[in-house]
Design a protein around this motif. Structure first.
Motif, PDB file in Angstrom:
ATOM      1  N   ALA A 205     -46.482  -1.705 -13.650  1.00 32.54           N
ATOM      2  CA  ALA A 205     -46.795  -0.641 -12.701  1.00 32.54           C
ATOM      3  C   ALA A 205     -48.246  -0.726 -12.215  1.00 32.54           C
ATOM      4  N   PRO A 206     -48.484  -0.679 -10.899  1.00 32.10           N
ATOM      5  CA  PRO A 206     -49.856  -0.587 -10.390  1.00 32.10           C
ATOM      6  C   PRO A 206     -50.510   0.702 -10.873  1.00 32.10           C
ATOM      7  N   ALA A 207     -51.814   0.757 -10.802  1.00 30.15           N
ATOM      8  CA  ALA A 207     -52.617   1.939 -11.159  1.00 30.15           C
ATOM      9  C   ALA A 207     -52.661   2.180 -12.657  1.00 30.15           C
ATOM     10  N   SER A 208     -51.492   2.114 -13.339  1.00 30.83           N
ATOM     11  CA  SER A 208     -51.474   2.390 -14.777  1.00 30.83           C
ATOM     12  C   SER A 208     -51.425   1.131 -15.625  1.00 30.83           C
ATOM     13  N   GLY A 209     -50.825   0.058 -15.112  1.00 31.21           N
ATOM     14  CA  GLY A 209     -50.683  -1.162 -15.901  1.00 31.21           C
ATOM     15  C   GLY A 209     -49.582  -1.082 -16.938  1.00 31.21           C
ATOM     16  N   GLU A 210     -48.737  -0.064 -16.863  1.00 25.45           N
ATOM     17  CA  GLU A 210     -47.655   0.067 -17.844  1.00 25.45           C
ATOM     18  C   GLU A 210     -46.609  -1.017 -17.620  1.00 25.45           C
ATOM     19  N   GLY A 211     -46.191  -1.692 -18.705  1.00 24.31           N
ATOM     20  CA  GLY A 211     -45.273  -2.800 -18.526  1.00 24.31           C
ATOM     21  C   GLY A 211     -44.066  -2.838 -19.438  1.00 24.31           C
ATOM     22  N   ILE A 212     -44.163  -2.282 -20.647  1.00 22.98           N
ATOM     23  CA  ILE A 212     -43.079  -2.436 -21.610  1.00 22.98           C
ATOM     24  C   ILE A 212     -41.770  -1.825 -21.100  1.00 22.98           C
ATOM     25  N   TYR A 213     -41.825  -0.585 -20.635  1.00 26.07           N
ATOM     26  CA  TYR A 213     -40.594   0.052 -20.153  1.00 26.07           C
ATOM     27  C   TYR A 213     -39.968  -0.764 -19.036  1.00 26.07           C
ATOM     28  N   TYR A 214     -40.786  -1.153 -18.050  1.00 23.26           N
ATOM     29  CA  TYR A 214     -40.249  -1.867 -16.889  1.00 23.26           C
ATOM     30  C   TYR A 214     -39.787  -3.274 -17.270  1.00 23.26           C
ATOM     31  N   ALA A 215     -40.454  -3.905 -18.228  1.00 24.67           N
ATOM     32  CA  ALA A 215     -40.016  -5.221 -18.679  1.00 24.67           C
ATOM     33  C   ALA A 215     -38.653  -5.136 -19.357  1.00 24.67           C
ATOM     34  N   MET A 216     -38.459  -4.107 -20.187  1.00 27.88           N
ATOM     35  CA  MET A 216     -37.183  -3.960 -20.876  1.00 27.88           C
ATOM     36  C   MET A 216     -36.059  -3.644 -19.885  1.00 27.88           C
ATOM     37  N   LEU A 217     -36.340  -2.761 -18.930  1.00 28.25           N
ATOM     38  CA  LEU A 217     -35.338  -2.460 -17.909  1.00 28.25           C
ATOM     39  C   LEU A 217     -35.053  -3.700 -17.067  1.00 28.25           C
ATOM     40  N   GLY A 218     -36.119  -4.392 -16.632  1.00 25.41           N
ATOM     41  CA  GLY A 218     -35.927  -5.600 -15.828  1.00 25.41           C
ATOM     42  C   GLY A 218     -35.149  -6.655 -16.586  1.00 25.41           C
ATOM     43  N   GLY A 219     -35.397  -6.765 -17.907  1.00 25.73           N
ATOM     44  CA  GLY A 219     -34.650  -7.713 -18.716  1.00 25.73           C
ATOM     45  C   GLY A 219     -33.167  -7.385 -18.756  1.00 25.73           C
ATOM     46  N   ARG A 220     -32.860  -6.100 -18.875  1.00 24.30           N
ATOM     47  CA  ARG A 220     -31.451  -5.689 -18.886  1.00 24.30           C
ATOM     48  C   ARG A 220     -30.786  -5.989 -17.543  1.00 24.30           C
ATOM     49  N   LEU A 221     -31.473  -5.673 -16.445  1.00 26.58           N
ATOM     50  CA  LEU A 221     -30.903  -5.932 -15.120  1.00 26.58           C
ATOM     51  C   LEU A 221     -30.721  -7.425 -14.881  1.00 26.58           C
ATOM     52  N   SER A 222     -31.679  -8.229 -15.351  1.00 22.81           N
ATOM     53  CA  SER A 222     -31.547  -9.685 -15.215  1.00 22.81           C
ATOM     54  C   SER A 222     -30.383 -10.195 -16.049  1.00 22.81           C
ATOM     55  N   ALA A 223     -30.196  -9.628 -17.245  1.00 22.46           N
ATOM     56  CA  ALA A 223     -29.074 -10.033 -18.094  1.00 22.46           C
ATOM     57  C   ALA A 223     -27.737  -9.718 -17.421  1.00 22.46           C
ATOM     58  N   GLU A 224     -27.655  -8.546 -16.784  1.00 24.22           N
ATOM     59  CA  GLU A 224     -26.416  -8.175 -16.112  1.00 24.22           C
ATOM     60  C   GLU A 224     -26.150  -9.076 -14.906  1.00 24.22           C
ATOM     61  N   ALA A 225     -27.224  -9.425 -14.178  1.00 22.75           N
ATOM     62  CA  ALA A 225     -27.066 -10.343 -13.054  1.00 22.75           C
ATOM     63  C   ALA A 225     -26.657 -11.731 -13.546  1.00 22.75           C
ATOM     64  N   ALA A 226     -27.231 -12.146 -14.676  1.00 22.48           N
ATOM     65  CA  ALA A 226     -26.882 -13.446 -15.260  1.00 22.48           C
ATOM     66  C   ALA A 226     -25.412 -13.479 -15.654  1.00 22.48           C
ATOM     67  N   ALA A 227     -24.939 -12.392 -16.259  1.00 22.92           N
ATOM     68  CA  ALA A 227     -23.533 -12.328 -16.664  1.00 22.92           C
ATOM     69  C   ALA A 227     -22.609 -12.444 -15.456  1.00 22.92           C
ATOM     70  N   ALA A 228     -22.981 -11.764 -14.362  1.00 21.40           N
ATOM     71  CA  ALA A 228     -22.166 -11.830 -13.142  1.00 21.40           C
ATOM     72  C   ALA A 228     -22.159 -13.252 -12.576  1.00 21.40           C
ATOM     73  N   PHE A 229     -23.306 -13.916 -12.620  1.00 17.86           N
ATOM     74  CA  PHE A 229     -23.398 -15.295 -12.127  1.00 17.86           C
ATOM     75  C   PHE A 229     -22.540 -16.229 -12.972  1.00 17.86           C
ATOM     76  N   LEU A 230     -22.629 -16.096 -14.296  1.00 18.31           N
ATOM     77  CA  LEU A 230     -21.866 -16.983 -15.179  1.00 18.31           C
ATOM     78  C   LEU A 230     -20.367 -16.762 -15.042  1.00 18.31           C
ATOM     79  N   GLU A 231     -19.987 -15.533 -14.703  1.00 20.66           N
ATOM     80  CA  GLU A 231     -18.561 -15.228 -14.549  1.00 20.66           C
ATOM     81  C   GLU A 231     -18.011 -15.748 -13.230  1.00 20.66           C
ATOM     82  N   THR A 232     -18.811 -15.634 -12.164  1.00 23.60           N
ATOM     83  CA  THR A 232     -18.309 -15.972 -10.826  1.00 23.60           C
ATOM     84  C   THR A 232     -18.776 -17.338 -10.328  1.00 23.60           C
ATOM     85  N   GLY A 233     -19.924 -17.808 -10.842  1.00 22.58           N
ATOM     86  CA  GLY A 233     -20.496 -19.041 -10.314  1.00 22.58           C
ATOM     87  C   GLY A 233     -21.214 -18.855  -8.991  1.00 22.58           C
ATOM     88  N   ASP A 234     -21.294 -17.617  -8.516  1.00 21.98           N
ATOM     89  CA  ASP A 234     -21.924 -17.314  -7.230  1.00 21.98           C
ATOM     90  C   ASP A 234     -23.403 -17.015  -7.449  1.00 21.98           C
TER      91      ASP A 234
END
Length: 331
Positions: A216-245
């Motif tokens: 996050a700008p201004a605050s520099g907070e990263g742990i929450y957003y990193a964990m959320l971003g990791g989960r979203l990336s994992a879900e996108a990865a799962a969709a890619f591995l399932e569909t190949g798209d």
């Protein structure tokens, strides 16, 4: 507690909530252990490069060991996830624009909390985070003293080349009476302050966490957003591995920006407007005396979203910001 360039302070009580802090020394091994328990083949290794023999799936080259025990390896992968920090070698090699990521360089020292009555003890409150908006300690970001139980973090950050972070902390330790406190360790790291425009290469590489720029700008907070971003990336990865798209890989960034893009934009504007000079920093700290500002700040911080339920308070804050920005009122 916010500290202005003049030394004036503003207390911002958290109220019913709390600010949680994570010690990376313990958190990172815990995450790796969870991955291993879930079936990951955990290896202590250093990434080297990615190749694609015969234009096929990526071949990941890495090394293990050190010195005479150094060994080189390569494994095939259907997808490579780069969760390797702000200076991500994976991102720089594979994702367009990564090398131009905007960053603040942060540095802190971990100190033993002085015993009661010892020099510097008065600068530390076990349940209070002190944030210093003072140009002499950071010309474009902020400095801090954060308690960690028996230890504390005293640190600062800046994107300005040539500004000495270590010298700033030496001066800050003297100013707060902590120059005699025992130093446990010293650490520095870059902090990205804007999500990358792309988190994937459109083919077989996806980024997560600091590698994707989600601090996050201004605050520099990263742990929450990193964990959320990791989960979203994992879900996108799962969709890619399932569909190949490969288009499925773009879902991670789109979902993140839908959730937090507006917050990041507002925080970025806030940093650009208020962190530019000590005069503006003085007025910024003064604004934070306002109860409306404090209420909406903590509501948004605790819930990680903009609070839309109080339009009258938003309007009042907007006009108060203008009054301070154009110097219609004294700080």
């Amino acid at each position: 507690r916010m500290v202005a360039p003049s030394g004036k302070t503003v207390d911002m009580p958290v109220g019913e909530g709390f600010v949680g802090m994570v010690d990376r020394e313990h958190f990172d091994p815990w995450l790796r252990a969870r991955a291993a328990e879930a079936g990951a083949d955990l290896r202590a290794a250093a990434f080297e490069r990615i190749t694609r023999p015969d234009d096929g799936p990526p071949l990941v080259h890495f090394t293990t060991g050190a010195g005479t025990g150094l060994a080189r390896h390569a494994v095939r992968a259907r997808l490579v996830v780069g969760a390797d920090g702000a200076c991500s070698p994976v991102g720089r090699a594979e994702v367009p624009g990564h090398a131009r990521m905007r960053q603040v360089f942060a540095y802190h020292e971990i100190l033993r909390v002085p015993e009661a009555g010892a020099p510097g003890a008065g600068s530390v409150e076990a349940t209070r985070c002190d944030v210093y908006y003072q140009g002499r300690h950071s010309p474009d970001f902020y400095s801090w003293i954060f308690p960690h139980g028996d230890t504390l973090s005293i640190g600062t950050g800046s994107a300005r080349k040539g500004f000495s972070l270590r010298s700033s902390i030496r001066a800050m330790r003297v100013a707060t009476g902590l120059d005699g406190a025992e130093t446990v360790r010293r650490e520095g790291a870059p902090l990205p302050l804007k999500p990358l425009k792309r988190w994937d290469n459109g083919r077989d590489v996806l980024l997560a966490g600091d590698a994707a720029g989600v601090v996050a700008p201004a605050s520099g907070e990263g742990i929450y957003y990193a964990m959320l971003g990791g989960r979203l990336s994992a879900e996108a990865a799962a969709a890619f591995l399932e569909t190949g798209d490969a288009r499925a890989l773009g879902r991670a960034r789109r979902r993140f920006m839908k959730l937090h893009g507006r917050v990041f934009w507002i925080l970025g504007m806030m940093q650009w407007v208020w962190y530019r000079s000590d005069g503006l920093r003085e007025r910024f700290v003064s604004i934070c005396r306002d109860k409306d500002v404090q209420q909406l700040t903590w509501d948004s911080y605790m819930n990680k979203e903009l609070v839309r339920a109080k339009p009258a308070a938003h309007a009042r804050i907007f006009f108060k910001d203008l009054a301070h920005l154009f110097r219609w009122v004294s700080p």
